[in-house]
Design an enzyme around this catalytic site. Structure first.
Site, PDB file in Angstrom:
ATOM      1  N   LYS A 105       0.819  -1.218   0.000  1.00  0.00           N
ATOM      2  CA  LYS A 105       0.000   0.000   0.000  1.00  0.00           C
ATOM      3  C   LYS A 105       0.848   1.262   0.000  1.00  0.00           C
ATOM      4  O   LYS A 105       0.369   2.345  -0.361  1.00  0.00           O
ATOM      5  CB  LYS A 105      -0.942   0.000   1.203  1.00  0.00           C
ATOM      6  N   GLU A 106       2.100   1.134   0.439  1.00  0.00           N
ATOM      7  CA  GLU A 106       3.031   2.260   0.468  1.00  0.00           C
ATOM      8  C   GLU A 106       4.284   1.850  -0.305  1.00  0.00           C
ATOM      9  O   GLU A 106       5.223   1.303   0.281  1.00  0.00           O
ATOM     10  CB  GLU A 106       3.381   2.626   1.921  1.00  0.00           C
ATOM     11  N   ASP A 135       7.346  -0.652  10.139  1.00  0.00           N
ATOM     12  CA  ASP A 135       6.543  -1.560  10.961  1.00  0.00           C
ATOM     13  C   ASP A 135       6.171  -2.833  10.215  1.00  0.00           C
ATOM     14  O   ASP A 135       5.676  -3.782  10.830  1.00  0.00           O
ATOM     15  CB  ASP A 135       5.271  -0.847  11.440  1.00  0.00           C
ATOM     16  N   SER A 413      -1.914  12.102  15.875  1.00  0.00           N
ATOM     17  CA  SER A 413      -1.583  13.519  15.702  1.00  0.00           C
ATOM     18  C   SER A 413      -2.661  14.412  16.316  1.00  0.00           C
ATOM     19  O   SER A 413      -2.360  15.406  16.981  1.00  0.00           O
ATOM     20  CB  SER A 413      -1.411  13.842  14.213  1.00  0.00           C
TER      21      SER A 413
END
Length: 689
Positions: A105-106, A135, A413
């Site tokens: 996905k990344e 991760d 965040s």
């Protein structure tokens, strides 16, 4: 002699005055409308249940409208004055954190481009360190980081030598960096060719210039030990970086958000080094800007309302919240309050921060660090770093509770910046002319809905917790700032009001039951005034921030779509977690660009593939509106009561116009492969069942 100013602030007085006048007018009209609804409910001859539902939904809309006016009360703009920044010798250290979790996905290439752009910032290399948290523990990412480090030894000197601004290699060698390569010398062009060969073929042609420290971290994760997703990764990076480089300031980046302006660090330091601002300043937040946003931004990927309106409004209070990427944060702000920063992390440090004498020494500023990128770090440092990144290190400590990034909400965040503001910290929003960071936005309905659901669920989780801005926050920050946070944490609840407004008037239209005043009734003018007031305010903000009528229409449409899909599912998800039915999980947004989807997006065509489940309530609402509109109009014509039913006829038709892409998607279309549909009606029926 007075010191030179490092930054400026501009209060938009005219804009604030217009906003406040509008607030007075709209508030008066809103109170008048609610008075009409409530008084008629108790003293008029109206259907109690339907009228009560309408009163409830309009009260919800009024509540969130009132909260949103805090953003419009005092909009300001900050700007940096780079010409007055101190020399390199006086600049503090900066540690850059990049987090990734799934190479599918990344994409690894995007992650490496982000890392390289961060390493190439216009900042002293001995004071810059870049940390990549993986991760996913991917072997491809580990191999790629080695290759990126080798390429950096020729890429960074090249950027410094020729003053290249676009320092993300992929962006530089694409059409985005074309302007920088014009009108250059022959020497530059020859060296650029060599760099491109190295970039394409990964040759190990190295340069002896200093480069920033580059660290790869894949923390230990075990099923029986909570790892707290991105917040846990950031806290592990806090500890590891504290041991290795201990930069007083942090830059946090999403793995697909590359540095587009190498001066971003120095621009942020124009605020962090200002003696009048710095003591209470926690972070400087840049906007998220996306390079793949289409002119016809049908999914509102640019989030104009947030980054060009709401964040400016919060900047005029005590500062905006963190957006998860593109911010420069003071390390010490994560350990205490601005008035007494040392209480938490130095008082009984073993119980608070964990059993690591070397890390505690870094908190006290008494340890030695290696940040020049020459050679390997000592084995003792690496061994201690493994301990700091282990899954058991935080057990029995205050990590995620009182120090570091908070674990009380999946949106690390949002909750962290909220807690910083409740402790007395301030923040600054910086929106320079050249975007300092660029990333990719969602380009299909599925990813947009997954992202919206994640945000809605996480925000509502905070809004319903013991830390709710309505209870905990309002006593620790200004009323206006608390209103801003309350809006963000609870706004997903509007989805229920949208459902009521999208069903009750339509069913009553079909039954011939009026829920609005006659057109000739003076009360109708109140409803009309509110309707026009809302749209005029939205249109004014869109045009003022550089948008167009198309932008306004796209925002109206996607707001309705997201409210009854992603927001609704986010509410249900948060409520199930709140009562303990569902477990906490993290949904990673897909950042891999599909070219077929990109073509559709640029054409302004909605792509519903994979979003069938999300679209169930919306499609049902659209079909209900269509049936009620047809049946209701027939009844209005037969009974000649358009004056009484005009409000409901207009509302139903407006919903249908907004929902045109849904209606269009239900119509079968032929292509080269035969019969296809944009949004499969058969799939919708199966999912509904």
């Amino acid at each position: 002699m007075a010191s030179l100013s490092l930054n400026t602030i501009k209060v938009h007085q005219a804009r604030a005055a217009i906003n406040r006048l509008h607030i007075i007018f709209h508030l008066a009209a809103t109170l008048t409308l609610l008075h009409y609804r409530v008084s008629t409910l108790f003293h008029g001859d109206v259907p109690l249940f339907a009228w009560g539902l309408m009163t409830t939904s309009e009260s919800i809309f009024a509540f969130f409208w009132l909260l949103s006016q805090a953003f419009r009360w005092r909009p300001v703009t900050h700007a940096s004055r780079l010409e007055n920044i101190p020399g390199d010798a006086e600049l503090p250290g900066v540690d850059v954190f990049v987090c990734t979790a799934d190479p599918k996905k990344e994409p690894t290439v995007e992650v490496m481009n982000t890392v390289l752009s961060a390493m190439a910032l216009d900042y002293p290399p001995e004071k810059l360190a870049v940390y990549l948290s993986d991760d996913g523990g991917s072997s491809s990412t580990f191999v790629a980081i080695k290759e990126a480090c080798l390429f950096a030894r020729c890429w960074i000197p090249f950027c410094r030598k020729y003053g290249v601004k676009t320092r993300c290699p992929e962006a530089y060698f694409s059409s985005y960096g074309g302007n920088e390569r014009l009108l250059r010398s022959d020497e530059f062009k020859e060296e650029e060719i060599n760099i491109k060969i190295i970039h394409d073929n990964k040759k190990d042609e190295l340069d002896d210039d200093k480069i920033p420290l580059l660290v790869y971290m894949s923390r230990e994760k075990r099923p029986l030990h909570p790892h707290h997703f991105k917040a846990g990764a950031l806290n592990a990076l806090l500890r590891v970086s504290g041991l290795m480089s201990n930069g007083p300031y942090l830059l946090v980046l999403d793995c697909d958000m590359y540095c587009n302006d190498p001066t971003s660090a120095k621009q942020a330091m124009c605020f962090h080094l200002d003696p009048e601002v710095s003591p209470s300043l926690a972070f400087v937040q840049y906007p998220q800007i996306f390079y793949n946003v289409s002119k016809n931004d049908i999914y509102d990927g640019q989030a104009r309302s947030a980054y060009k309106t709401k964040w400016q409004g919060m900047d005029g209070l005590r500062g905006p919240m963190l957006t998860g990427t593109g911010y420069y944060l003071k390390r010490k702000s994560l350990y205490g309050s601005p008035n007494n920063q040392e209480d938490v992390f130095l008082h009984n440090p073993e119980n608070n921060s964990g059993l690591s004498s070397k890390f505690i020494a870094s908190l006290k500023g008494t340890s030695e660090h290696h940040t020049n990128g020459e050679g390997l770090l000592p084995d003792t440092v690496l061994e201690e770093a493994r301990n700091l990144a282990s899954c058991t290190f935080e057990k029995g400590t205050k990590w995620g509770k009182e120090i570091g990034y908070s674990y009380d909400c999946l949106l690390e965040s949002t909750i962290t910046s909220y807690l910083l503001h409740t402790r007395g910290w301030k923040s600054v929003y910086l929106y320079p002319e050249r975007p300092c960071f660029l990333g990719s936005t969602t380009i299909d309905m599925k990813d947009a809905m997954v992202q919206q659901m994640k945000w809605s669920s996480g925000s509502l989780q905070l809004g319903l917790s013991r830390l709710s801005p309505l209870t905990y926050g309002i006593s620790r920050m200004s009323t206006l700032q608390s209103m801003c946070y309350t809006y963000f944490t609870l706004v997903a609840i509007q989805s229920f009001a949208f459902l009521l407004y999208g069903t009750v008037p339509q069913l009553c239209l079909l039954s011939g039951i009026p829920l609005y005043p006659k057109v000739s009734d003076p009360w109708f003018g109140v409803f009309l005034s509110l309707y026009l007031s809302s749209h005029c305010q939205h249109l004014y903000e869109v045009l003022f921030t550089g948008g167009s009528l198309r932008t306004w229409w796209n925002e109206q449409r996607i707001w309705m779509i997201k409210s009854v899909t992603g927001c609704l599912f986010g509410c249900l998800d948060a409520l199930m977690k709140w009562v303990g039915i569902a477990k906490v999980n993290f949904r990673l947004t897909n950042k891999a660009i599909d070219q077929e989807k990109l073509v559709k997006y640029k054409k302004g065509e909605f792509d519903f593939k994979g979003a069938e489940l999300f679209m169930v309530p919306l499609v049902m609402l659209v079909m209900l509106n269509l049936a009620c509109f047809i049946g209701g109009v027939r009844r209005v014509i037969a009974e000649s009561n358009l004056q009484e039913m005009f409000g409901q006829v207009f509302l139903s038709s407006f919903v249908l116009v907004l929902s045109y892409p849904i209606l269009e998607g239900l119509i079968p279309k032929k292509d080269s492969d035969g019969l296809k549909t944009t949004f499969s009606f058969n799939k919708f029926i199966v999912v509904s069942i």
